[in-house]
Design a protein around this motif. Structure first.
Motif, PDB file in Angstrom:
ATOM      1  N   UNK B 195       0.931  -1.321  -0.084  1.00 15.05           N
ATOM      2  CA  UNK B 195      -0.008  -0.045  -0.064  1.00 15.05           C
ATOM      3  C   UNK B 195       0.923   1.123  -0.087  1.00 15.05           C
ATOM      4  N   UNK B 196       0.357   2.279  -0.104  1.00 16.18           N
ATOM      5  CA  UNK B 196       1.248   3.687  -0.008  1.00 16.18           C
ATOM      6  C   UNK B 196       1.209   3.812   1.500  1.00 16.18           C
ATOM      7  N   UNK B 204      -4.790   8.964   7.546  1.00 12.14           N
ATOM      8  CA  UNK B 204      -5.565   8.040   8.232  1.00 12.14           C
ATOM      9  C   UNK B 204      -5.229   8.252   9.880  1.00 12.14           C
ATOM     10  N   UNK B 205      -4.086   9.144  10.066  1.00 14.72           N
ATOM     11  CA  UNK B 205      -3.230   9.073  11.282  1.00 14.72           C
ATOM     12  C   UNK B 205      -3.144   7.801  11.880  1.00 14.72           C
ATOM     13  N   UNK B 206      -2.595   6.930  11.233  1.00 11.62           N
ATOM     14  CA  UNK B 206      -2.158   5.571  11.726  1.00 11.62           C
ATOM     15  C   UNK B 206      -0.642   5.755  11.950  1.00 11.62           C
TER      16      UNK B 206
END
Lengths: 370, 211
Positions: B195-196, B204-206
């Motif tokens: 994934x990017x 998504x602030x993950x």
């Protein structure tokens, strides 16, 4: 079409969605408006993108199907059918007649359920609350049938490669018969509420008009295309899965407006009922599943298998490289292609009509975004 | 269900297959191999009206014409694709006025890596054909948006998923993925778990992306 008048105000841009009840999912429409008139609409999609096509390249043929059943969750039963038919053709699997008949019966019941949900929400968007409750009453009956046969109401995994998972439970045929007997009277009720209702006519007649030539150019399919008077139905033109054995008509509209598309869908529900009645009369007995190899490796090749879903031509272009997993599966989603026409349809109309036009295209974002 | 792998087996292609499921899978595989020999095959088209007309009007443009399971496939050269498509739509005897679908295939090992696939339908003749054209990695494809309006989003999707550039497209940008996403997911060298990561962290602030 109404020509937009130049007001003293500047043209402003507003967002409709992504969380707006009338967009039927997570569709974001950027509207450029001049007062109440829409000048331009730009759709922004992809909020529900799961990469179904990529996932299917990494699953075997059996495991792919539930993903396709989930793409268009409103027509979950009939959705995987196109893929299954394609794989059966490529791997030369014979399907018993009883399984074919049951498949068509469930597909047509699903078409009725899908059109009922469309009618319910479309009428609700325009302001007719009662129709919503009436439609859900009948849809509930169909969902109960789905639950009895597939074990789920909405997230079904209905058909299998080679036939069906299991045979009809006891009392199922009688339950379907009861539904088909009662259904025409129910449709009369909807029509009494809407067809000659003056508010309904004002809100739908002459809204979102598209000519037959233009509808073809935009690649519309299903009721939006037939509403413009083009009798294009994959079930008739390229019969699949046993549809050639049944009699039904393809209803078409004249003016290509929202009202005609409504009439087409109402008539389609009655035609689907007609097919189900024929199946009940000549449902053969016998096995429900053909011989399927445990490890399925269709020969290297390609096949485009299209079915007429409730929303239009749903195609699966399957490419096999001879292994257990498809090399590529391309889903041709009908509403992804019909949504393109939104910008063309809404120009010059009022913002309230945008709601009606999104409704009349009968979009499902799960299928558009895949 | 009918599955050659155990479901709890980790999806790591590098690890060698555990010995357990092997003996059970073998007889089934042998049975499947038999069906391959019997399976359908590509047949070269000989007497085909469309092929003859195309050869007449565009000599050398059609590389091959085959049929598979009754569906006709015309492989054409990418240089002549646009003119050929215009002809297919406008010629009175064909009138392929309905563009059903555009998609692409990625054959990683071939010299011309991509293959564009067009499905065309003619209302007049009730005829469905498939037109294919091979395309190199950085080679632009001609946009057919001026021929069929349907092509707009379909070409945008092919650009989004494969990174194929369509020259002459009015608004070629990503459609399903976010505009600032990197990578083209349906290419064969793009792993399913890839994934990017930077985009996900940014939007998504993950803090840590699970792989």
């Amino acid at each position: 079409m109404i020509e937009p008048t130049i007001l003293d105000a500047k043209e402003i841009e507003i967002n409709m969605g992504p969380q707006h009840p009338s967009t039927h999912g997570v569709l974001r429409v950027k509207l450029k408006i001049d007062g109440e008139k829409v000048r331009q609409a730009e759709c922004i999609i992809g909020y529900l993108h799961r990469g179904v096509e990529k996932i299917s390249e990494n699953r075997n043929y059996f495991k792919c199907i539930p993903y396709y059943d989930r793409t268009d969750y409103i027509a979950a039963v009939s959705n995987g059918l196109g893929f299954i038919l394609g794989v059966e053709k490529m791997a030369e699997i014979q399907v018993p007649e009883r399984a074919q008949y049951i498949r068509i019966m469930m597909t047509e019941l699903n078409r009725i359920a899908s059109h009922l949900l469309w009618l319910a929400t479309h009428a609700l968007d325009i302001g007719a609350m009662t129709v919503f409750l009436y439609c859900f009453r009948e849809r509930e009956e169909i969902l109960k049938l789905f639950e009895a046969l597939f074990g789920a109401r909405l997230t079904t995994h209905a058909f299998r490669i080679g036939g069906l998972w299991k045979d009809l439970p006891p009392g199922f045929v009688e339950a379907v018969k009861k539904f088909t007997d009662e259904f025409p009277a129910r449709v009369d009720e909807y029509e009494q509420l809407l067809t000659k209702n003056r508010i309904w006519l004002d809100r739908t007649r002459g809204i979102g008009v598209i000519s037959a030539a233009e509808a073809i150019e935009y690649g519309l399919s299903g009721p939006p295309l037939r509403g413009s008077g083009v009798p294009y139905d994959v079930r008739k033109l390229r019969p699949y899965g046993g549809y050639e054995n049944f009699e039904f008509d393809v209803p078409v509209g004249k003016n290509g407006d929202t009202y005609d598309r409504y009439l087409v869908r109402i008539e389609e529900m009655l035609q689907s009922r007609r097919i189900v009645e024929q199946i009940l009369q000549k449902l053969p007995s016998g096995p429900i599943r053909g011989k399927v190899p445990r490890v399925l490796k269709p020969a290297a090749g390609e096949y485009y298998s299209a079915v007429e879903g409730p929303r239009g031509e749903l195609g699966y272009y399957i490419v096999s490289d001879g292994s257990t997993q498809p090399f590529r599966v391309r889903i041709r989603p009908p509403t992804f292609i019909s949504l393109q026409v939104l910008d063309r349809l809404v120009r010059g109309h009022l913002i309230a009509d945008v709601v009606a036009i999104i409704g009349t295209l009968d979009i499902v974002l799960g299928e558009i975004d895949r | 269900m009918q599955d050659e792998k155990k479901p709890n087996q980790p999806s790591n292609p590098d690890s060698s297959e555990p010995p357990k499921p092997r003996p059970a899978a073998k007889p089934a595989e042998a049975a499947a191999k038999k069906t391959i020999q019997k399976g359908p095959s590509y047949i070269d088209l000989a007497e085909d009206l469309l092929l003859n007309k195309l050869n007449e009007n565009f000599p050398g443009a059609v590389v091959s014409a085959q049929s598979y399971l009754g569906q006709r496939i015309y492989s054409v050269k990418i240089e002549t694709l646009y003119r050929l498509m215009v002809h297919l739509r406008d010629a009175p005897e064909f009138q392929f006025d309905y563009l059903v679908d555009i998609t692409a295939l990625d054959y990683l090992t071939r010299q011309k890596r991509f293959c564009l696939v067009y499905h065309l339908y003619s209302y007049q003749n009730r005829d469905l054909i498939r037109v294919k054209a091979d395309l190199g990695l950085d080679e632009p494809a001609p946009s057919v948006t001026s021929i069929w309006k349907t092509a707009d989003w379909l070409e945008r999707e092919a650009f989004d998923m494969f990174g194929i550039h369509f020259s002459g497209h009015p608004n070629l940008k990503r459609i399903l993925l976010p505009d600032d996403w990197h990578g083209y997911p349906l290419r064969k060298d793009y792993d399913i778990k890839l994934q990017d990561q930077a985009w996900i962290k940014r939007h998504l602030t993950v803090r840590k992306v699970h792989r």
